[in-house]
Design a protein around this motif. Structure first.
Motif, mmCIF file in Angstrom:
data_model
loop_
_atom_site.group_PDB
_atom_site.id
_atom_site.type_symbol
_atom_site.label_atom_id
_atom_site.label_comp_id
_atom_site.label_asym_id
_atom_site.label_seq_id
_atom_site.Cartn_x
_atom_site.Cartn_y
_atom_site.Cartn_z
ATOM 1 N N PRO A 51 0.824 -1.308 0.101
ATOM 2 C CA PRO A 51 -0.054 -0.020 -0.007
ATOM 3 C C PRO A 51 0.769 1.292 -0.043
ATOM 4 O O PRO A 51 0.555 2.263 -0.728
ATOM 5 N N ALA A 52 1.935 1.320 0.724
ATOM 6 C CA ALA A 52 2.654 2.466 0.991
ATOM 7 C C ALA A 52 3.722 2.649 -0.473
ATOM 8 O O ALA A 52 4.378 3.582 -0.640
ATOM 9 N N ALA A 53 3.962 1.724 -1.516
ATOM 10 C CA ALA A 53 4.822 1.786 -2.135
ATOM 11 C C ALA A 53 4.349 2.666 -3.454
ATOM 12 O O ALA A 53 3.222 2.804 -3.628
ATOM 13 N N PRO A 54 5.387 3.350 -4.064
ATOM 14 C CA PRO A 54 4.994 4.263 -5.140
ATOM 15 C C PRO A 54 4.493 3.314 -6.368
ATOM 16 O O PRO A 54 4.860 2.235 -6.414
ATOM 17 N N THR A 55 3.745 4.090 -7.264
ATOM 18 C CA THR A 55 3.493 3.227 -8.599
ATOM 19 C C THR A 55 4.532 3.151 -9.377
ATOM 20 O O THR A 55 5.590 3.800 -9.304
ATOM 21 N N SER A 56 4.548 2.003 -10.092
ATOM 22 C CA SER A 56 5.566 1.724 -11.095
ATOM 23 C C SER A 56 5.224 2.639 -12.408
ATOM 24 O O SER A 56 4.453 3.079 -12.734
ATOM 25 N N LEU A 57 6.298 2.756 -13.361
ATOM 26 C CA LEU A 57 6.106 3.413 -14.308
ATOM 27 C C LEU A 57 5.207 2.761 -15.222
ATOM 28 O O LEU A 57 4.448 3.504 -15.870
ATOM 29 N N VAL A 58 5.157 1.523 -15.353
ATOM 30 C CA VAL A 58 4.012 0.955 -16.169
ATOM 31 C C VAL A 58 2.693 0.926 -15.886
ATOM 32 O O VAL A 58 1.765 1.081 -16.567
ATOM 33 N N GLU A 59 2.657 1.226 -14.412
ATOM 34 C CA GLU A 59 1.118 1.450 -14.021
ATOM 35 C C GLU A 59 0.602 2.812 -14.027
ATOM 36 O O GLU A 59 -0.435 3.026 -14.106
ATOM 37 N N ARG A 60 1.650 3.746 -14.370
ATOM 38 C CA ARG A 60 1.266 4.947 -14.929
ATOM 39 C C ARG A 60 1.147 5.377 -16.181
ATOM 40 O O ARG A 60 0.806 6.462 -16.640
ATOM 41 N N LEU A 61 1.403 4.233 -16.995
ATOM 42 C CA LEU A 61 1.179 4.713 -18.595
ATOM 43 C C LEU A 61 -0.298 4.941 -18.826
ATOM 44 O O LEU A 61 -1.238 4.622 -18.065
ATOM 45 N N PRO A 62 -0.365 5.773 -20.113
ATOM 46 C CA PRO A 62 -1.802 6.037 -20.385
ATOM 47 C C PRO A 62 -2.757 4.927 -20.721
ATOM 48 O O PRO A 62 -2.248 4.006 -21.244
ATOM 49 N N THR A 63 -3.963 4.939 -20.351
ATOM 50 C CA THR A 63 -4.949 3.877 -20.781
ATOM 51 C C THR A 63 -5.037 3.577 -22.408
ATOM 52 O O THR A 63 -4.778 2.269 -22.852
ATOM 53 N N TRP A 64 -4.591 4.427 -23.236
ATOM 54 C CA TRP A 64 -4.814 4.267 -24.545
ATOM 55 C C TRP A 64 -3.486 3.345 -25.017
ATOM 56 O O TRP A 64 -3.535 2.648 -25.940
ATOM 57 N N LEU A 65 -2.382 3.661 -24.400
ATOM 58 C CA LEU A 65 -1.132 2.852 -24.654
ATOM 59 C C LEU A 65 -1.218 1.447 -24.242
ATOM 60 O O LEU A 65 -0.718 0.526 -24.935
ATOM 61 N N LYS A 66 -1.940 1.097 -23.188
ATOM 62 C CA LYS A 66 -1.897 -0.176 -22.661
ATOM 63 C C LYS A 66 -3.302 -1.103 -23.260
ATOM 64 O O LYS A 66 -3.249 -2.122 -22.861
ATOM 65 N N ALA A 67 -4.150 -0.312 -24.012
ATOM 66 C CA ALA A 67 -5.387 -0.914 -24.487
ATOM 67 C C ALA A 67 -4.970 -1.983 -25.419
ATOM 68 O O ALA A 67 -3.942 -1.456 -26.363
ATOM 69 N N ALA A 68 -5.315 -3.058 -25.344
ATOM 70 C CA ALA A 68 -5.066 -4.120 -26.373
ATOM 71 C C ALA A 68 -5.482 -3.811 -27.757
ATOM 72 O O ALA A 68 -4.849 -4.096 -28.728
ATOM 73 N N LYS A 69 -6.539 -2.975 -28.022
ATOM 74 C CA LYS A 69 -6.914 -2.652 -29.105
ATOM 75 C C LYS A 69 -6.038 -1.712 -29.827
ATOM 76 O O LYS A 69 -6.018 -1.615 -31.224
ATOM 77 N N ASN A 70 -5.081 -1.246 -29.096
ATOM 78 C CA ASN A 70 -3.951 -0.317 -29.684
ATOM 79 C C ASN A 70 -2.723 -0.933 -29.875
ATOM 80 O O ASN A 70 -1.863 -0.416 -30.416
ATOM 81 N N ARG A 71 -2.627 -2.459 -29.502
ATOM 82 C CA ARG A 71 -1.496 -2.845 -29.364
ATOM 83 C C ARG A 71 -0.497 -2.909 -30.711
ATOM 84 O O ARG A 71 0.686 -2.478 -30.765
ATOM 85 N N THR A 72 -1.067 -3.219 -31.876
ATOM 86 C CA THR A 72 -0.385 -3.385 -33.268
ATOM 87 C C THR A 72 -0.028 -1.873 -33.461
ATOM 88 O O THR A 72 1.228 -1.930 -33.934
#
Length: 89
Positions: A51-72
């Motif tokens: 709970p007290a740990a800072p978020t990682s870089l990948v957790e803070r990536l924007p949703t559009w970049l993480k969306a499976a529909k945008n993977r390609t």
């Protein structure tokens, strides 16, 4: 482009390209490698969260970049950015 600048030097980042209606950017080849590995992964498991740990870089990536529909498109843009690097990059 999208006005993406280095937070310390306030200079435009060299590795940036339009992607899925946004600007995909990276600081360097290691950052591109991390983005590529994360986006390409079919299964993204989380470790145990503290709970007290800072978020990682990948957790803070924007949703559009993480969306499976945008993977390609994201992976294609990462390859395009990688092609602009000097040999040995």
């Amino acid at each position: 482009m999208g006005g993406i600048v280095d937070p310390y030097f306030q200079l435009p980042l060299w590795l940036q390209a339009s992607c899925c209606g946004h600007v995909l950017w990276a600081y360097n080849v290691r950052h591109l490698d991390l983005l590529e590995a994360y986006v390409a992964a079919k299964l993204r498991e989380r470790g145990e969260l503290v709970p007290a740990a800072p978020t990682s870089l990948v957790e803070r990536l924007p949703t559009w970049l993480k969306a499976a529909k945008n993977r390609t498109e994201v992976l294609r843009t990462i390859r395009r950015l990688r092609s602009t690097l000097p040999a040995g990059g």
